[in-house]
Design a protein around this motif. Structure first.
Motif, PDB file in Angstrom:
ATOM      1  N   MET A   1     -24.666 -26.479  45.850  1.00 25.31           N
ATOM      2  CA  MET A   1     -24.602 -27.653  44.991  1.00 25.31           C
ATOM      3  C   MET A   1     -25.055 -28.894  45.766  1.00 25.31           C
ATOM      4  O   MET A   1     -24.668 -29.089  46.917  1.00 25.31           O
ATOM      5  CB  MET A   1     -23.176 -27.861  44.477  1.00 25.31           C
ATOM      6  N   LYS A   2     -25.873 -29.716  45.122  1.00 26.24           N
ATOM      7  CA  LYS A   2     -26.396 -30.910  45.777  1.00 26.24           C
ATOM      8  C   LYS A   2     -25.279 -31.922  46.017  1.00 26.24           C
ATOM      9  O   LYS A   2     -24.442 -32.162  45.147  1.00 26.24           O
ATOM     10  CB  LYS A   2     -27.494 -31.535  44.910  1.00 26.24           C
ATOM     11  N   ASP A   3     -25.283 -32.510  47.210  1.00 26.19           N
ATOM     12  CA  ASP A   3     -24.306 -33.550  47.555  1.00 26.19           C
ATOM     13  C   ASP A   3     -24.766 -34.863  46.932  1.00 26.19           C
ATOM     14  O   ASP A   3     -25.805 -35.414  47.300  1.00 26.19           O
ATOM     15  CB  ASP A   3     -24.218 -33.687  49.081  1.00 26.19           C
ATOM     16  N   LEU A   4     -23.997 -35.366  45.961  1.00 22.31           N
ATOM     17  CA  LEU A   4     -24.395 -36.564  45.222  1.00 22.31           C
ATOM     18  C   LEU A   4     -23.830 -37.846  45.826  1.00 22.31           C
ATOM     19  O   LEU A   4     -24.077 -38.933  45.305  1.00 22.31           O
ATOM     20  CB  LEU A   4     -23.944 -36.438  43.750  1.00 22.31           C
ATOM     21  N   ARG A   5     -23.111 -37.741  46.907  1.00 25.95           N
ATOM     22  CA  ARG A   5     -22.568 -38.945  47.536  1.00 25.95           C
ATOM     23  C   ARG A   5     -23.696 -39.755  48.176  1.00 25.95           C
ATOM     24  O   ARG A   5     -24.688 -39.179  48.642  1.00 25.95           O
ATOM     25  CB  ARG A   5     -21.553 -38.573  48.619  1.00 25.95           C
ATOM     26  N   PRO A   6     -23.559 -41.094  48.217  1.00 26.42           N
ATOM     27  CA  PRO A   6     -24.534 -41.890  48.966  1.00 26.42           C
ATOM     28  C   PRO A   6     -24.615 -41.392  50.412  1.00 26.42           C
ATOM     29  O   PRO A   6     -23.605 -40.998  50.998  1.00 26.42           O
ATOM     30  CB  PRO A   6     -23.941 -43.309  48.901  1.00 26.42           C
ATOM     31  N   GLU A   7     -25.822 -41.402  50.963  1.00 24.06           N
ATOM     32  CA  GLU A   7     -26.018 -40.858  52.310  1.00 24.06           C
ATOM     33  C   GLU A   7     -25.132 -41.554  53.339  1.00 24.06           C
ATOM     34  O   GLU A   7     -24.556 -40.916  54.224  1.00 24.06           O
ATOM     35  CB  GLU A   7     -27.492 -40.983  52.715  1.00 24.06           C
ATOM     36  N   ARG A   8     -24.996 -42.872  53.220  1.00 22.23           N
ATOM     37  CA  ARG A   8     -24.147 -43.598  54.180  1.00 22.23           C
ATOM     38  C   ARG A   8     -22.701 -43.144  54.082  1.00 22.23           C
ATOM     39  O   ARG A   8     -22.014 -42.987  55.100  1.00 22.23           O
ATOM     40  CB  ARG A   8     -24.227 -45.107  53.913  1.00 22.23           C
ATOM     41  N   LEU A   9     -22.233 -42.937  52.860  1.00 24.36           N
ATOM     42  CA  LEU A   9     -20.855 -42.482  52.675  1.00 24.36           C
ATOM     43  C   LEU A   9     -20.676 -41.079  53.237  1.00 24.36           C
ATOM     44  O   LEU A   9     -19.667 -40.785  53.896  1.00 24.36           O
ATOM     45  CB  LEU A   9     -20.497 -42.508  51.192  1.00 24.36           C
ATOM     46  N   ASP A 172      -4.577 -38.015  53.345  1.00 21.62           N
ATOM     47  CA  ASP A 172      -5.151 -37.227  52.244  1.00 21.62           C
ATOM     48  C   ASP A 172      -5.427 -38.116  51.027  1.00 21.62           C
ATOM     49  O   ASP A 172      -6.478 -37.996  50.379  1.00 21.62           O
ATOM     50  CB  ASP A 172      -4.197 -36.107  51.835  1.00 21.62           C
ATOM     51  N   ARG A 173      -4.483 -38.981  50.696  1.00 21.29           N
ATOM     52  CA  ARG A 173      -4.651 -39.837  49.526  1.00 21.29           C
ATOM     53  C   ARG A 173      -5.808 -40.812  49.732  1.00 21.29           C
ATOM     54  O   ARG A 173      -6.640 -41.004  48.839  1.00 21.29           O
ATOM     55  CB  ARG A 173      -3.359 -40.603  49.233  1.00 21.29           C
ATOM     56  N   TRP A 174      -5.877 -41.416  50.916  1.00 26.90           N
ATOM     57  CA  TRP A 174      -6.963 -42.352  51.209  1.00 26.90           C
ATOM     58  C   TRP A 174      -8.314 -41.625  51.179  1.00 26.90           C
ATOM     59  O   TRP A 174      -9.276 -42.119  50.581  1.00 26.90           O
ATOM     60  CB  TRP A 174      -6.757 -43.002  52.574  1.00 26.90           C
ATOM     61  N   ARG A 175      -8.370 -40.436  51.785  1.00 23.95           N
ATOM     62  CA  ARG A 175      -9.633 -39.693  51.870  1.00 23.95           C
ATOM     63  C   ARG A 175     -10.129 -39.279  50.493  1.00 23.95           C
ATOM     64  O   ARG A 175     -11.341 -39.353  50.215  1.00 23.95           O
ATOM     65  CB  ARG A 175      -9.435 -38.481  52.779  1.00 23.95           C
ATOM     66  N   ALA A 176      -9.224 -38.858  49.624  1.00 23.05           N
ATOM     67  CA  ALA A 176      -9.618 -38.452  48.275  1.00 23.05           C
ATOM     68  C   ALA A 176     -10.194 -39.635  47.503  1.00 23.05           C
ATOM     69  O   ALA A 176     -11.166 -39.487  46.748  1.00 23.05           O
ATOM     70  CB  ALA A 176      -8.420 -37.873  47.533  1.00 23.05           C
ATOM     71  N   ALA A 177      -9.621 -40.817  47.685  1.00 27.68           N
ATOM     72  CA  ALA A 177     -10.123 -42.006  46.996  1.00 27.68           C
ATOM     73  C   ALA A 177     -11.463 -42.449  47.567  1.00 27.68           C
ATOM     74  O   ALA A 177     -12.378 -42.827  46.824  1.00 27.68           O
ATOM     75  CB  ALA A 177      -9.106 -43.136  47.091  1.00 27.68           C
ATOM     76  N   ALA A 178     -11.618 -42.378  48.889  1.00 29.28           N
ATOM     77  CA  ALA A 178     -12.862 -42.816  49.528  1.00 29.28           C
ATOM     78  C   ALA A 178     -14.043 -41.952  49.110  1.00 29.28           C
ATOM     79  O   ALA A 178     -15.190 -42.424  49.094  1.00 29.28           O
ATOM     80  CB  ALA A 178     -12.705 -42.792  51.046  1.00 29.28           C
ATOM     81  N   GLU A 179     -13.786 -40.712  48.741  1.00 23.80           N
ATOM     82  CA  GLU A 179     -14.843 -39.789  48.339  1.00 23.80           C
ATOM     83  C   GLU A 179     -15.633 -40.311  47.139  1.00 23.80           C
ATOM     84  O   GLU A 179     -16.816 -40.004  46.980  1.00 23.80           O
ATOM     85  CB  GLU A 179     -14.212 -38.428  47.984  1.00 23.80           C
TER      86      GLU A 179
END
Length: 233
Positions: A1-9, A172-179
């Motif tokens: 599956m293609k990673d749709l996140r911005p490259e910087r993120l 975990d909570r912060w990481r899930a939101a940052a995604e």
């Protein structure tokens, strides 16, 4: 599956995830005695409210995290100069660092070498608690209601197992939101408004860079303390 996140993120979070994997290994098996170990006199740590040693120790419960009167350490003089060069007012810099305007002006007038900081050594409990406050506050002031004081969001404890479990849940909570951060939000100045840093005046991509730096360098310190604990005899 293609990673749709911005490259910087993607790059920022991949670095964060790798650092966290290493941190998890170094937190495994942490016991109470090691967690609270003070290798030299005068350490900062977590302490019962009645035994607090520092004037600005904080926390919402029975146990507090040591904290001295705020100042700008020598290692941050260049950062203050960068803030001023970017157009930030002396008053705003003072507010960010919780110091007086005159203290900021003193730092900006400084020339020549900076004296090394003379800071107290901190325990594993202190370092983990400090990180925990930043992740709780980082979530609240970016993805939450932007209302609660980060210094009152973490219930510090002398129980190492409980402290690590709570820290993991916060990360975990912060990481899930940052995604879910978008490319536009990465460039938004003030997307995070964490009150005890310059987040409100920075693009969120720069705030993320700082989050990675905090996790990496504090977990490296914890790892070293664990090595010293193991070799202390």
């Amino acid at each position: 599956m293609k990673d749709l996140r911005p490259e910087r993120l993607r790059l920022m979070l991949d670095q964060f995830d790798r650092a966290r994997e290493m941190a998890e290994v170094r937190l495994t098996g942490l016991g109470d005695d090691e967690y609270l170990w003070e290798p030299v006199p005068g350490c900062w740590s977590v302490r019962p409210r009645a035994q607090a040693r520092t004037p600005c120790a904080f926390g919402p419960g029975e146990w507090l995290l040591d904290r001295e009167v705020p100042d700008i350490p020598g290692s941050e003089y260049q950062e203050v100069a960068r803030q001023a060069e970017s157009g930030m007012s002396v008053e705003k810099i003072a507010q960010d660092w919780s110091v007086s305007v005159e203290r900021v002006r003193e730092v900006l007038r400084h020339t020549g070498p900076v004296e090394p900081d003379v800071a107290p050594l901190t325990t594993i409990a202190w370092r983990l608690g400090h990180l925990h406050v930043q992740f709780e506050g980082g979530w609240e002031w970016t993805f939450g209601e932007r209302r609660r004081d980060p210094r009152l969001m973490v219930d510090f404890t002398p129980d190492a197992f409980l402290a690590v479990a709570r820290f993991r849940a916060s990360v975990d909570r912060w990481r899930a939101a940052a995604e879910s951060v978008t490319d536009e939000q990465l460039d938004t100045v003030g997307f995070s408004r964490y009150p005890y840093a310059s987040d409100a005046d920075e693009r969120y991509v720069d705030v993320l860079w700082g989050v990675n730096l905090e996790l990496i360098h504090h977990m490296a310190e914890i790892a070293l303390l664990r090595d010293l604990w193991r070799a202390r005899r």
